[in-house]
Scaffold this active site. Sequence first.
Site, PDB file in Angstrom:
ATOM      1  N   SER A 154       0.797  -1.296  -0.031  1.00  0.00           N
ATOM      2  CA  SER A 154       0.089   0.023  -0.028  1.00  0.00           C
ATOM      3  C   SER A 154       0.995   1.201  -0.130  1.00  0.00           C
ATOM      4  CB  SER A 154      -0.831  -0.041   1.237  1.00  0.00           C
ATOM      5  OG  SER A 154      -0.060   0.094   2.405  1.00  0.00           O
ATOM      6  N   LYS A 155       0.092   2.244  -0.055  1.00  0.00           N
ATOM      7  CA  LYS A 155       1.121   3.774  -0.146  1.00  0.00           C
ATOM      8  C   LYS A 155       1.920   3.978   1.084  1.00  0.00           C
ATOM      9  CE  LYS A 155      -1.880   6.290  -3.236  1.00  0.00           C
ATOM     10  NZ  LYS A 155      -2.845   7.417  -3.354  1.00  0.00           N
ATOM     11  N   ARG A 156       1.509   3.525   2.212  1.00  0.00           N
ATOM     12  CA  ARG A 156       2.377   3.610   3.223  1.00  0.00           C
ATOM     13  C   ARG A 156       4.080   2.840   3.152  1.00  0.00           C
ATOM     14  NH1 ARG A 156      -1.055  -0.501   5.196  1.00  0.00           N
ATOM     15  NH2 ARG A 156      -0.071  -2.403   5.671  1.00  0.00           N
TER      16      ARG A 156
END
Length: 488
Positions: A257-259
């Site tokens: 994910s973007k994290r």
Amino acid sequence: MTQPNHAVVTRFAPSPTGYMHIGNLRTALYSYLIAKHAGGTFILRIEDTDRERLVEGATDVILSTMEMTGLSYDEGPSVGGEHGPYVQSERKEIYAKYAKELVDKGYAYYCFCSKERLEQLHEEDATGGYDRHCRNLSPEEIREKLDAGVPYVIRQKMPLDGTVVYQDAVFGEITCECKELQDQILMKADGYPTYNFAHVVDDHLMGVTHVVRGSEYITSTPKYALLYDAFGWERPVYVHLPLLMGKGEDGTVSKLSKRHGAVSFQDLVRDGYLPEAIINYIALLGWSPRGVMAEREFFTLSELTEAFTIEGVNKSPAVFDYEKLLWFNGEYIRKMPFDDFRRAVTPYLPENLPENLDIDLMLTLLQGRLSKLSEIGEKIQFFIELPAYDKELFFNKKNKVTSDNVTALVAGANDALLAVSDWTNDALFAACSAKAEELGVKSGALLWCARIAVSGMAITPGGATEIMCVIGRDETLRRMKHAMALCS
């Protein structure tokens, strides 16, 4: 069900809801490779029936990504083909006919439940399951509601007992209890089909033989298999790909994910990654080459096409390692023909570079030192402007430069450079070497001091004379004058 011996047809069917996620791109790549390895057909289809999630311009992002990565499709929105149209919203009229066929056969039914009733159900049961309220309405009740214009959806009538079994090319035999399946919506009240229905109809009509998608769809596939069976259609070969994971700063691994960092193809390209490096790297996220290519890491797209087999796809989740991608990218940059590198890196160069700079020589020195194109701005700063540095930077044990001789060495280098009229690397090197001999020191000592003077850095791309050629005579002498003042 066995697959007859006919041409392999795969498809990539993204929804235009934003950027191209790395996981979607891997699906596109594997679909392409499966088709092309077998000499088959690769189709691009835009699945835009979820009208609420559409993002303006997202279809253009999909098309440009396919072009940039070299995943050319045989049929699709921009090239046409015998199975078009290839945008689902343009195929709207097709689905109603097939949904009605399922109703007539008893495999689907009209559901007239209001939005309010369904919301109430959800409040009472957080799983969001439908209670099959309309499943057994009489023909008279159905006709009455249809004639009255009551809004409806069409739901798939799932078996209430037994099992659904299908064969996956990666994960083997998958079995699902029918009682676990919800009566999913096939046609929405707005007349558009759901993804769950439209892709089955489209895949059949387009002759798709292999359906490639992420393993998160393994539990949904029994519903699709039942639709194929209800129509009497042959099921395709299902190829579910392992999950893509990301590694957090604390070392923990979770779904990508973007994290974890940039997760879209566009973000990676903007950050200076080459499309070829991205494709090469994600090909290895869930697939391993076999045979004579088992130890290889670098593949062109044509080499991937030759080497790729479904048998090489792994079941285990694959971890997206940004450091490994960075290394891949650096290797690709180093191997690029210079003209290609110059074109690729130019958009990342600062505007209004000083006229004195030899841009081509500067880029030649830096090509082997970049891991991604976006690093170029930082790497060339010392060419543009001399950074602040201390006198102690000149001192070097290996070259025997100390506080006692640094002033003479810098002054000697300056004198040598003042006498050079042919501002070339060979001439500059010869002049500095001659001056070092005159002073009775090794040329390395004088060139060390000259490089510190013109760069203000202990570690640089290229040597002293190469840097001088990049920044030009006037800037070199200006920097030497600054160094003499600092050392005196």
